[in-house]
Design a protein around this motif. Sequence first.
Motif, PDB file in Angstrom:
ATOM      1  N   ILE A   1      40.770  26.249  60.654  1.00  0.00           N
ATOM      2  CA  ILE A   1      39.963  27.071  59.545  1.00  0.00           C
ATOM      3  C   ILE A   1      40.357  28.524  59.633  1.00  0.00           C
ATOM      4  CG2 ILE A   1      37.808  27.826  59.099  1.00  0.00           C
ATOM      5  CD1 ILE A   1      36.489  25.299  60.480  1.00  0.00           C
ATOM      6  N   GLY A   2      40.281  28.801  58.522  1.00  0.00           N
ATOM      7  CA  GLY A   2      40.640  30.600  58.064  1.00  0.00           C
ATOM      8  C   GLY A   2      39.510  30.953  57.714  1.00  0.00           C
ATOM      9  N   PHE A   3      38.810  31.958  57.941  1.00  0.00           N
ATOM     10  CA  PHE A   3      37.506  32.539  57.610  1.00  0.00           C
ATOM     11  C   PHE A   3      37.586  34.047  57.441  1.00  0.00           C
ATOM     12  CE2 PHE A   3      32.963  33.466  59.288  1.00  0.00           C
ATOM     13  CZ  PHE A   3      32.354  33.221  58.172  1.00  0.00           C
ATOM     14  N   LEU A   4      36.763  34.301  56.303  1.00  0.00           N
ATOM     15  CA  LEU A   4      36.422  35.698  56.016  1.00  0.00           C
ATOM     16  C   LEU A   4      35.126  35.730  56.016  1.00  0.00           C
ATOM     17  CD1 LEU A   4      37.667  38.473  55.171  1.00  0.00           C
ATOM     18  CD2 LEU A   4      37.448  37.795  53.011  1.00  0.00           C
ATOM     19  N   PRO A   5      34.292  36.378  56.772  1.00  0.00           N
ATOM     20  CA  PRO A   5      32.904  36.433  56.668  1.00  0.00           C
ATOM     21  C   PRO A   5      32.546  37.437  55.659  1.00  0.00           C
ATOM     22  CG  PRO A   5      33.489  37.078  59.026  1.00  0.00           C
ATOM     23  CD  PRO A   5      34.790  37.022  57.858  1.00  0.00           C
ATOM     24  N   GLU A   6      31.133  37.302  55.272  1.00  0.00           N
ATOM     25  CA  GLU A   6      30.780  38.023  54.101  1.00  0.00           C
ATOM     26  C   GLU A   6      30.783  39.735  54.606  1.00  0.00           C
ATOM     27  OE1 GLU A   6      26.772  37.598  52.723  1.00  0.00           O
ATOM     28  OE2 GLU A   6      27.079  39.038  51.151  1.00  0.00           O
ATOM     29  N   GLU A   7      30.010  39.682  55.859  1.00  0.00           N
ATOM     30  CA  GLU A   7      30.164  40.949  56.348  1.00  0.00           C
ATOM     31  C   GLU A   7      30.745  41.131  57.752  1.00  0.00           C
ATOM     32  OE1 GLU A   7      26.216  43.326  56.584  1.00  0.00           O
ATOM     33  OE2 GLU A   7      25.508  41.481  56.194  1.00  0.00           O
ATOM     34  N   PHE A   8      31.798  41.749  57.774  1.00  0.00           N
ATOM     35  CA  PHE A   8      32.676  41.780  59.302  1.00  0.00           C
ATOM     36  C   PHE A   8      33.179  42.849  59.499  1.00  0.00           C
ATOM     37  CE2 PHE A   8      36.800  42.322  57.519  1.00  0.00           C
ATOM     38  CZ  PHE A   8      36.654  42.191  56.148  1.00  0.00           C
TER      39      PHE A   8
ATOM     40  N   ASP B   1      33.551  34.130  52.460  1.00  0.00           N
ATOM     41  CA  ASP B   1      32.069  34.230  51.905  1.00  0.00           C
ATOM     42  C   ASP B   1      32.086  35.552  51.264  1.00  0.00           C
ATOM     43  OD1 ASP B   1      29.504  34.158  51.749  1.00  0.00           O
ATOM     44  OD2 ASP B   1      29.028  34.462  54.046  1.00  0.00           O
ATOM     45  N   GLU B   2      31.911  35.586  49.907  1.00  0.00           N
ATOM     46  CA  GLU B   2      31.744  36.673  48.967  1.00  0.00           C
ATOM     47  C   GLU B   2      32.805  37.654  49.341  1.00  0.00           C
ATOM     48  OE1 GLU B   2      29.480  37.187  46.659  1.00  0.00           O
ATOM     49  OE2 GLU B   2      27.627  35.876  47.499  1.00  0.00           O
TER      50      GLU B   2
ATOM     51  N   GLY C   1      31.228  44.525  47.644  1.00  0.00           N
ATOM     52  CA  GLY C   1      31.172  45.640  47.722  1.00  0.00           C
ATOM     53  C   GLY C   1      32.524  46.290  47.334  1.00  0.00           C
ATOM     54  N   LEU C   2      33.596  45.589  46.690  1.00  0.00           N
ATOM     55  CA  LEU C   2      34.867  46.352  46.304  1.00  0.00           C
ATOM     56  C   LEU C   2      34.705  47.001  44.961  1.00  0.00           C
ATOM     57  CD1 LEU C   2      37.201  43.383  47.655  1.00  0.00           C
ATOM     58  CD2 LEU C   2      36.759  45.448  48.830  1.00  0.00           C
ATOM     59  N   ASP C   3      35.585  48.008  44.636  1.00  0.00           N
ATOM     60  CA  ASP C   3      35.760  48.525  43.590  1.00  0.00           C
ATOM     61  C   ASP C   3      36.302  47.702  42.588  1.00  0.00           C
ATOM     62  OD1 ASP C   3      38.286  49.046  43.762  1.00  0.00           O
ATOM     63  OD2 ASP C   3      38.189  50.904  44.903  1.00  0.00           O
TER      64      ASP C   3
ATOM     65  N   SER D   1      30.461  32.681  46.496  1.00  0.00           N
ATOM     66  CA  SER D   1      30.348  33.703  45.922  1.00  0.00           C
ATOM     67  C   SER D   1      28.942  33.522  44.650  1.00  0.00           C
ATOM     68  CB  SER D   1      31.484  33.987  44.752  1.00  0.00           C
ATOM     69  OG  SER D   1      31.353  35.296  44.093  1.00  0.00           O
ATOM     70  N   HIS D   2      28.591  34.850  44.477  1.00  0.00           N
ATOM     71  CA  HIS D   2      27.605  34.665  43.320  1.00  0.00           C
ATOM     72  C   HIS D   2      28.021  35.410  42.180  1.00  0.00           C
ATOM     73  CE1 HIS D   2      27.162  38.963  44.866  1.00  0.00           C
ATOM     74  NE2 HIS D   2      26.643  39.439  43.789  1.00  0.00           N
ATOM     75  N   LEU D   3      29.496  35.642  42.086  1.00  0.00           N
ATOM     76  CA  LEU D   3      30.078  36.106  41.082  1.00  0.00           C
ATOM     77  C   LEU D   3      30.613  35.123  40.048  1.00  0.00           C
ATOM     78  CD1 LEU D   3      31.877  39.215  42.657  1.00  0.00           C
ATOM     79  CD2 LEU D   3      29.633  39.324  41.109  1.00  0.00           C
ATOM     80  N   LEU D   4      30.081  34.691  39.142  1.00  0.00           N
ATOM     81  CA  LEU D   4      30.582  33.263  38.277  1.00  0.00           C
ATOM     82  C   LEU D   4      32.145  33.510  37.686  1.00  0.00           C
ATOM     83  CD1 LEU D   4      27.022  33.200  36.455  1.00  0.00           C
ATOM     84  CD2 LEU D   4      27.991  31.922  38.322  1.00  0.00           C
TER      85      LEU D   4
END
Lengths: 313, 286
Positions: free
Chosen positions: A83-90, A164-165, A169-171, A196-199
């Motif tokens: 598994i490769g994982f990118l947490p929302e907050e890391f 995960d998201e 927080g990115l521009d 994501s919550h970004l449709l």
Amino acid sequence: MLGELMNVIETIGLTKRFKNISAVEDLSLKVGEGDLFGFLGPNGAGKTTTINMLMGFIKPTDGTAKVLGYDVRTDGKKAREKIGFLPEEFGFYDNFNAIEHLDYYGTLYGMDKRERETKIEELIKSAGLEERQESKLREYSHGMKQRLGIAQALLNDPRLLILDEPTSGLDPRATHDMRELIKGLSRRNVTLFLSSHLLYEVQQICDVVGILDRGHLIRVDKIDNLSREIGKDIGTYILVTCTNVTKEIVVAVEKVDGVLSVEQDGDKLRVKVDDVVISPEINAAIISARGRVKTIAEATPDLEDIFMRLTRG
Amino acid sequence: MHKILAITKKEFYEHLKSKRLVIFGVIFGAIIPLTMGLTAYYTKGVSPNDVLAGSHGLATFFYVILGIAMAYDVIVREKKEKSLYTLLSKPISREEVVIGKFLGSLLSICAIIIPVLIIGYLIAIAITHNTPSVADIGAVSSYLGIILLGIACYVGLAMAISSAVRSSTTAILSAIGAWFGLGMIYSIVSLALMPQMLTPQVYADPTLMQAKMEEINSLWYVKLAYAMNPGGCMDGAAYSVLGLKSLMGQGLRYPLSTNSMIISLVIFLAVAIGITLGVFRSKDLT
């Protein structure tokens, strides 16, 4: 074992309650190998809690979860090898630079020195961090950290990539770059689980979506299927763009057989119809009213329409 | 095993780069050799081992402080800064994380303490002109082993707290509280027994007084209270191997034998690591 896999993620009745609050309730979900799966839901829907259970960070209150065929409660370590994982907050270790970070995580994947060196060079290049690879992480922008986060998630050539998201927080520029990076990953023959919550983000990248609302999985399907279904529900529309929309043009379109209603928005007309086959008649009506059609097309519901429809109330 | 080593190595280097290790290291590195040098210079006819024993009272403060300071936030900090999510997304067990962090913290303390003590000891040899025998060197090696075991107990204690709490401030305050609390158990139990066992006649007769104190120390629950304090066991065993057999210089024997004190330290360490593993494994990462 992996060769026989049909479902990369499979949960049955997965539930997580924090004291009296139910974060995820009776979640049964299957994600097939090679799927580009979008996990959608409003903030607080339970997406991160689900991911945390899949990763073994928190224990389910009830139900089972298998990732890559391994039960996350008992064999999570084996599953995480692929598994490769990118947490929302890391967070990263601020005293380390990008190479030291990736080298540390590479060691934890059991990669030897030469393997790590080759892979790290490749990933730093693909994340566009070559010029800052020797800088301490405390000097990195949020966008750079996020790209390094993607790089660490790809160290082990994962079969399943859980993000995960990833654009949180990115521009806008960094969001665009990140989205392009993820689109590139989808060509790597990897199963993608994108929360994501970004449709727009999900629509751009994924082909299957699961929609979670208040801890309940309310739908899982291909975006095309959902779009067709919701389209039937909300009606069929034809979108027309023309120059100088006049009252005569609107009246002419309204008179076409099969047109149910016409909404004008500047140079655009949103025409509700019985069937899209009447597009040529609408075109002809506009021309006869001395209008000029620039574009005419069926309006399929986008993910936002689907999402709003399914999560309303 | 290579995963534990990778975590150990990372923790070790992170600690070496940390301000707190540098600060404590500089203070310890300045005070201890100076103290040993002055003790050797002003005390006639002492051996380097006596000098080492003489500096232990001061050094023990640093041993405990370093043990706590290096480990109180090893887990809670990673939780708070969210790096633990990335770490635990790799194919490692929580046990490997705990053991790696424990070894990394302990090694970083060793990197400060052992060279400083060796330098202090060499200074003591140079000033006393007293070459230590093989037995003396053996005693110093045992001393180093005991203090490392004692420090390991405080590292384990601090890690157990770090795995259970939600903030670094709570972790450091709890660890310091535990240090004092464990140190007070023996004193409180002994003091509670004194009014019953020490009559005015006993106070008037030093020999009888010592006999009564030995009697108190022979009670199983007094021994247990002493065994629960890693600081006391470390001091007792360390002084014993350096040749000082009496408790607090009063001619009173320790409640436990040297071997029992070492066993107590091992048990304390095992319990502390066991608690850390149990808590870290069972708690949700939220």
